[in-house]
Enzyme design. Structure first.
Site, PDB file in Angstrom:
ATOM      1  CD  GLU A   1      -3.147   0.358   0.014  1.00  0.00           C
ATOM      2  OE1 GLU A   1      -2.644   1.418  -0.423  1.00  0.00           O
ATOM      3  OE2 GLU A   1      -4.269  -0.031  -0.310  1.00  0.00           O
TER       4      GLU A   1
ATOM      5  CG  HIS B   1      -9.888   1.994 -13.217  1.00  0.00           C
ATOM      6  ND1 HIS B   1     -11.234   1.882 -12.981  1.00  0.00           N
ATOM      7  CD2 HIS B   1      -9.324   2.136 -11.986  1.00  0.00           C
ATOM      8  CE1 HIS B   1     -11.486   1.958 -11.695  1.00  0.00           C
ATOM      9  NE2 HIS B   1     -10.332   2.106 -11.068  1.00  0.00           N
TER      10      HIS B   1
END
Length: 339
Positions: free
Chosen positions: A199, A247
């Site tokens: 992360e 995306h």
């Protein structure tokens, strides 16, 4: 497809409904009437709002079917309860806050974004930093974003755990894990599999704390990293999943991400990206087409792509045996291997 004037007007006025719901979340209307029917006065007292304006909101919620009215008392529609009350794992209040803080202001600039073919972060926030730098500057916004992604991911996670065989791998890395829902589900099904999460630093601290109070999450390692700028810190991962992230970036940055991941993997490793691709003829699905506009107004060139476009980027990064796996749930898996 035939449209009446009324149907078009209903589509155009959709933001009315959205703001009714997000306002009800903010004012804690749903929590107030989750289990006990209350009168208008009782609800307004409990939520600390004026009776006259509170009545307008409750009438709208009743007309939408989210609230039931009987004998001058209001009660939450119980079929919607798990999504509307704040102590539920399926609570959508995280999304409501994200909509009000980020999405709604940015979408107000959609025409300008299309005319300029550019994001509208500077117009809305007076800030030219990246979308995630702006998003992650406030700890509450980090929580909201991670949590609603976790709610969105659950149907996909069920499908992936049921239909993808993790047993042939030794070390699974999940990148962009939200609240760690997929790694936790995999850990429960495959207890001997070593699992890590990568992360951004701004989200890693929250995720570590979240995993410590999540059954099955206590043994999952959280590492920090930025796969746009750097390769993965270890080459010991033989299965890597990138969750709903490509995306968010332009095709050129997507290619950079894929190359960084490819270069980091040992030979024989498998890489998976889960996305919600456009139809091959770019005719939909509707949700994906709207996400693509959301990428326009909020990110630096993020865009939705077809299956073939994703596979082409995989191939250009060096992956072989590239393929598409359809699973139950809202996402599609794009798979490649490093030989």
């Amino acid at each position: 497809m035939d449209f009446s004037k009324e149907a078009i007007v209903d589509e155009m006025m959709g933001f009315f409904k959205a703001k009714v719901i997000t306002s009800a979340f903010e004012l804690k209307i749903f929590d107030a009437i989750s289990d006990t029917a209350l009168t208008l006065d009782d609800i307004c007292t409990r939520c600390n709002i004026p009776v006259d304006s509170g009545k307008r909101l409750l009438i709208a919620l009743t007309a939408m079917g989210l609230v039931n009215k009987e004998n001058n008392s209001y009660l939450l529609n119980q079929s919607a309860k798990s999504y509307l009350i704040s102590d539920s794992k399926e609570w959508l209040g995280w999304l409501a806050r994200h909509i009000d803080s980020f999405l709604y202001p940015l979408w107000a600039q959609t025409a300008k974004a299309i005319k300029e073919d550019s994001d509208q972060r500077n117009t809305v926030f007076g800030d030219t930093r990246s979308w995630f730098d702006i998003l992650y500057q406030n700890p509450q916004d980090v929580v909201d974003f991670q949590e609603f992604l976790g709610v969105f991911a659950r149907p996909f996670i069920d499908g992936m755990v049921e239909e993808f065989n993790f047993s042939q791998y030794q070390h699974f890395l999940d990148i962009g894990s939200g609240i760690g829902s997929l790694p936790v589900a995999v850990a429960k099904r495959y207890p001997n599999l070593k699992i890590s999460i990568c992360e951004l630093p701004q989200a890693a601290s929250y995720l570590r704390d979240r995993l410590m109070v999540t059954e099955g999450g206590e043994n999952i390692e959280v590492i920090t990293g930025n796969i746009i700028d750097d390769k993965l810190s270890s080459n010991n991962f033989d299965l890597v999943h990138l969750g709903w992230m490509l995306h968010d970036y332009s095709p050129s940055i997507q290619s950079k991400i894929l190359k960084n991941i490819y270069d980091s993997l040992p030979n024989g490793a498998t890489f998976i990206a889960s996305e919600t691709p456009l139809n091959d003829d770019e005719s939909g699905p509707l949700f994906t087409t709207l996400l693509s506009i959301n990428m326009l107004v909020s990110t630096d060139g993020g865009v939705e792509s077809t299956r073939q476009e994703y596979l082409q980027r995989f191939n250009e990064a060096g992956f072989v045996n590239t393929r598409v796996l359809s699973i139950k749930g809202p996402r599609t898996l794009f798979v490649g291997e490093k030989k």
